[in-house]
Structure formats: C-alpha cells, structure tokens
Motif scaffolding. Sequence first.
Motif, PDB file in Angstrom:
ATOM      1  N   TYR A 124      29.551  18.537 -20.723  1.00  0.00           N
ATOM      2  CA  TYR A 124      30.257  19.370 -20.326  1.00  0.00           C
ATOM      3  C   TYR A 124      32.750  19.125 -20.204  1.00  0.00           C
ATOM      4  O   TYR A 124      33.001  18.995 -19.896  1.00  0.00           O
ATOM      5  N   ALA A 125      32.724  18.588 -21.930  1.00  0.00           N
ATOM      6  CA  ALA A 125      33.870  17.883 -21.873  1.00  0.00           C
ATOM      7  C   ALA A 125      34.990  18.485 -22.046  1.00  0.00           C
ATOM      8  O   ALA A 125      36.019  18.805 -22.314  1.00  0.00           O
ATOM      9  N   SER A 126      33.737  20.112 -23.012  1.00  0.00           N
ATOM     10  CA  SER A 126      35.028  21.229 -23.042  1.00  0.00           C
ATOM     11  C   SER A 126      35.192  22.126 -22.016  1.00  0.00           C
ATOM     12  O   SER A 126      36.175  23.165 -22.544  1.00  0.00           O
ATOM     13  N   CYS A 128      35.809  23.563  -7.143  1.00  0.00           N
ATOM     14  CA  CYS A 128      34.593  22.749  -6.021  1.00  0.00           C
ATOM     15  C   CYS A 128      35.255  24.185  -5.128  1.00  0.00           C
ATOM     16  O   CYS A 128      36.640  23.941  -4.575  1.00  0.00           O
ATOM     17  N   PRO A 129      34.705  24.478  -4.399  1.00  0.00           N
ATOM     18  CA  PRO A 129      34.494  25.928  -3.229  1.00  0.00           C
ATOM     19  C   PRO A 129      34.525  24.797  -2.322  1.00  0.00           C
ATOM     20  O   PRO A 129      35.400  25.631  -1.041  1.00  0.00           O
ATOM     21  N   SER A 130      34.043  23.280  -1.983  1.00  0.00           N
ATOM     22  CA  SER A 130      34.659  22.627  -0.463  1.00  0.00           C
ATOM     23  C   SER A 130      35.275  21.456  -1.323  1.00  0.00           C
ATOM     24  O   SER A 130      34.856  20.980  -2.378  1.00  0.00           O
ATOM     25  N   ARG A 131      36.496  21.240  -0.446  1.00  0.00           N
ATOM     26  CA  ARG A 131      37.016  19.577  -0.860  1.00  0.00           C
ATOM     27  C   ARG A 131      36.230  18.335  -0.603  1.00  0.00           C
ATOM     28  O   ARG A 131      35.884  17.485  -1.355  1.00  0.00           O
ATOM     29  N   PHE A 132      34.949  18.888   0.405  1.00  0.00           N
ATOM     30  CA  PHE A 132      33.633  17.808   0.286  1.00  0.00           C
ATOM     31  C   PHE A 132      33.321  17.842  -1.042  1.00  0.00           C
ATOM     32  O   PHE A 132      33.169  16.399  -1.569  1.00  0.00           O
ATOM     33  N   LEU A 133      32.894  18.210  -2.014  1.00  0.00           N
ATOM     34  CA  LEU A 133      32.721  18.794  -3.103  1.00  0.00           C
ATOM     35  C   LEU A 133      33.232  17.600  -3.923  1.00  0.00           C
ATOM     36  O   LEU A 133      33.119  16.689  -4.968  1.00  0.00           O
ATOM     37  N   GLN A 164      33.658  13.985  -3.116  1.00  0.00           N
ATOM     38  CA  GLN A 164      32.505  13.573  -3.508  1.00  0.00           C
ATOM     39  C   GLN A 164      32.455  13.243  -5.560  1.00  0.00           C
ATOM     40  O   GLN A 164      32.312  12.237  -6.298  1.00  0.00           O
ATOM     41  N   LEU A 165      32.731  14.552  -6.139  1.00  0.00           N
ATOM     42  CA  LEU A 165      32.873  14.118  -7.579  1.00  0.00           C
ATOM     43  C   LEU A 165      34.190  13.057  -8.291  1.00  0.00           C
ATOM     44  O   LEU A 165      34.201  12.781  -9.041  1.00  0.00           O
ATOM     45  N   THR A 166      35.112  12.682  -7.485  1.00  0.00           N
ATOM     46  CA  THR A 166      36.735  13.003  -7.339  1.00  0.00           C
ATOM     47  C   THR A 166      36.453  10.797  -7.083  1.00  0.00           C
ATOM     48  O   THR A 166      36.603   9.576  -7.970  1.00  0.00           O
ATOM     49  N   ALA A 167      35.276  10.774  -5.951  1.00  0.00           N
ATOM     50  CA  ALA A 167      34.343   9.595  -5.962  1.00  0.00           C
ATOM     51  C   ALA A 167      33.792   8.715  -7.515  1.00  0.00           C
ATOM     52  O   ALA A 167      34.310   7.588  -7.777  1.00  0.00           O
ATOM     53  N   ALA A 168      33.145   9.755  -7.818  1.00  0.00           N
ATOM     54  CA  ALA A 168      31.771   8.782  -8.631  1.00  0.00           C
ATOM     55  C   ALA A 168      32.742   9.168 -10.105  1.00  0.00           C
ATOM     56  O   ALA A 168      32.421   8.698 -11.205  1.00  0.00           O
ATOM     57  N   GLY A 169      34.028   9.916  -9.756  1.00  0.00           N
ATOM     58  CA  GLY A 169      34.770   9.380 -11.629  1.00  0.00           C
ATOM     59  C   GLY A 169      34.461  10.982 -12.559  1.00  0.00           C
ATOM     60  O   GLY A 169      34.709  10.123 -13.967  1.00  0.00           O
ATOM     61  N   HIS A 218      35.266  13.485 -14.155  1.00  0.00           N
ATOM     62  CA  HIS A 218      36.172  15.011 -14.370  1.00  0.00           C
ATOM     63  C   HIS A 218      37.615  14.986 -13.609  1.00  0.00           C
ATOM     64  O   HIS A 218      37.587  16.071 -13.443  1.00  0.00           O
ATOM     65  N   ARG A 219      37.739  13.853 -13.490  1.00  0.00           N
ATOM     66  CA  ARG A 219      38.574  14.312 -12.509  1.00  0.00           C
ATOM     67  C   ARG A 219      39.590  14.855 -12.126  1.00  0.00           C
ATOM     68  O   ARG A 219      40.528  15.665 -11.566  1.00  0.00           O
ATOM     69  N   ASP A 220      40.092  14.748 -13.188  1.00  0.00           N
ATOM     70  CA  ASP A 220      41.364  15.563 -14.023  1.00  0.00           C
ATOM     71  C   ASP A 220      41.467  16.992 -14.215  1.00  0.00           C
ATOM     72  O   ASP A 220      42.347  18.110 -14.333  1.00  0.00           O
ATOM     73  N   ARG A 221      40.362  17.706 -14.231  1.00  0.00           N
ATOM     74  CA  ARG A 221      39.695  19.483 -13.981  1.00  0.00           C
ATOM     75  C   ARG A 221      39.868  19.937 -13.744  1.00  0.00           C
ATOM     76  O   ARG A 221      39.009  20.826 -12.901  1.00  0.00           O
ATOM     77  N   LEU A 222      39.246  19.292 -11.703  1.00  0.00           N
ATOM     78  CA  LEU A 222      38.777  19.194 -10.133  1.00  0.00           C
ATOM     79  C   LEU A 222      39.669  20.301  -9.579  1.00  0.00           C
ATOM     80  O   LEU A 222      41.143  19.945  -9.585  1.00  0.00           O
ATOM     81  N   VAL A 223      39.115  21.588  -9.304  1.00  0.00           N
ATOM     82  CA  VAL A 223      40.242  22.788  -8.677  1.00  0.00           C
ATOM     83  C   VAL A 223      39.185  22.902  -7.632  1.00  0.00           C
ATOM     84  O   VAL A 223      38.004  22.953  -7.196  1.00  0.00           O
TER      85      VAL A 223
END
Length: 416
Positions: free
Chosen positions: A185-187, A193-198, A201-206, A208-213
Amino acid sequence: MRILHVNKFLYRRGGAEGYLLDLAALQRDAGHAVEFFGMDHPENLPMRYSRHFPAHVEYEPTPAAVSARLALAGRMLWCRSAQRGMAAVVDDFAPDVIHFHNIYHHLSPSVIRAATASGATLVMTLHDYKLVCPTYRFLDQGAICTACVHGGLRQAPLRRCKDGSLAASALAAFEVGAHRLAGAYASLDALVCPSRFLHGQLTAAGIHRDRLVHVDNFTSVDVPQRAGAGEGIVYAGRLSPEKGIDVLIRALARLPDARLDIAGDGSSRAALVDLADAAAPGRIRFHGRLDTDRLRLLLAGARVSVLPARWLENQPLAVLESFAAGVPVVASALGGIPELIEPGPCGALVPPQDPAALAAALGDYLADPDRARVHGHAARARVLAQHAPAAHLRAITALYGDIRATRSPAAVETPA
C-alpha cells in the motif's frame, strides 16, 4: 478528470458498493469520465472493461480440497490475473485518478502495483479495519477485540480469532503481514477514513499515519420524507451475527404492540426467522434485499430506525439513510456510531447486547409521536449540514486536486 474506481464487487451488495456506485454517479453528473475495475461476478452491473476482470471466486465456504485451499490462499496474497487485467484497463482508459475501495482477497493489492507506474493519483477509501485487523471487523469469534492494534498481528493466531481456527487465523495474519512487508500500500497517496474512530485505530497502530484523511460518508438527500410521526420500527442492513438482530428481536418481544420491518439478507436469515416466530409471532416482516426506491419508501414510513450492532461499526450508511428520511435512529454505542448520533437531538445510544435497554429506547419513540417527529427533523438537518452529496463530492475532488498539485512540476521547489 478521468476516474477509475476499483472494488471486488460491482453491484449494490453492501455499504462499500453503495458508496462507490453513488460517488461514481455524482462524479459523472459533474462531468468526469468514470469507469470501473473489479472481479467478474454474475450480479455485476454492465461494465465497459468486464472482459479484463479476474474470474469469480468465493472464499466462503472454504473448499475441502487442499489444492483448492492453496489456490485461494495464493490469490488472496497476490492475484496475477487481477494485476494483468488492471494494467490493461489503466493502459486503455488512462485515468487521472484511481480510487480503490475493497480489494482484499478477490483482487489483492496486486491491482495497486499495476496502477503505480501510471502516474495517476492513487486514493483508497477504507470501508473496514482490514489494514490493522486480519479478520476485518475487530471481532474474536463474535466478541469485540482490538488486540492487534497494540499487540501486533501475532495476536490473531494466538487468539484463534478467525473461526476458532489456528490455521485460518495464522493465514489471515500472514496475509496482512506479508502485504506490509512488501509495501503493498506504499504507493497510495491517501487513505480515506469515513470515521474518526477508524482514523484513530489506524493511527494508534502506526498504519500509514502520514496519509490518513478523515472524510465523512454521504447519502442522497433527495429521498421520500416521513409524513407525520411514522409507524413502527425498521432495520435495514446485513443479516449476520455481528449486526445484533437477534438482540433486536428479543427487544421487540418486550414491546407487545410494536411491529418490526427487516430489510436485507445474509447468513443469519433462517435462524432469525425462527427466532422471530418464537419471540414475536406475526409482528416481524422479513422483506429480503430491497432495491433503493423500495427501501427509501420503507424508511419514510417508519417512526424509528434501529442498528443494534455488537461490533465496531465504521460509519454506517444505514444511519445516514434513516436521517435523510427524517427518521431518528436507536443504535449501539460502538465504534463510529456515536459520531453520528447525538443522544437526544436525533436518536438514542444504548449498550450493545442489552434487549431491555434497546426495548426501552425504542418504546420511548413508539409512545411519543411528537418526540419522534422533532428528532427526525433534527436528524435530517444533520445530514443536510454534514453528509450531503454535494459537500462530499467537493471534499473528494479537493483531495484529488491537492494530491495532483503536490505532484506537479510547479509545486516542486527548485534548488537555489
């Protein structure tokens, strides 16, 4: 722009498919050229590039033959036919944007690899928790579990969270881990993310933090409106254990005069029909899967809608569709649901798996038509303000544009 949407199923199967088809329609109406890539399936809508789709395959039930299981596992990890088909479509259509949705298993991230060299903007909307949870849904044999967020993927085989099977759980964890190691998924330029909850969770797991919207889902607001206070209760969605419809049926048994309409289909239907006949005979109607127009009419006639989930919903379209019809929603206080439902103004939140609490909240609306009417108006106002199609289209188009701008030569700083 020329936009290619990629999803394993290309018919209105569930929330993800409904979202991508509705978004594609908005984009076409706005003047964009839109096409699709997916898996061959007998229920797919007519598609221009269907000759390039990989063959139809099903993962449930798992085949008995070892050779067939190995073939499915290989396709799940990397589908070469999907990669070849995707490359052919990209070459012919020459998209400016490729928007991925649910590609796991049936297509695999091979389709991302095929798109990488195209120079197109690559965006993926996350409709579930697959990138951090090997079983998609944060469930361990039916119980909520987020162990892999902080404990890593080894938690899946340790807990045997996939059907209680060590082998199935290990394979699911291996799939996610192998794709991480391969940078599958690097490219991608952005993961929506439709929800702030999702997102959290992805942020907490580290992941693709820099590309989450975070971009909220949307629903059509040009739908039949509830006249008056409406009558009865409606559930619309998949009939499967994590949706908690058995809890709803037991709640209805506590409301002697209440009636329930259930729209949808799934693996639990037969068991739920039996439970309904035993717990609330003659008061529950199973409509099966309804087309969009019939579902909207059913919602518009309801007093209250219900989502009794026992899993961590992302941002369920069922809530937004009910709001658009001017119908308040009673739902479980789990996952992204509390981001949509403010207790009081447009619905009620209840503890999951609690028939008594669910019955009490539904009973409040059935007993008070004025309350249902006021909350329904507030629910529709919320959709108009935060989840309308035009606003969502602007947000997604702006995301595409921002990415394309950062890639343009003019955006690259020239050394002094």
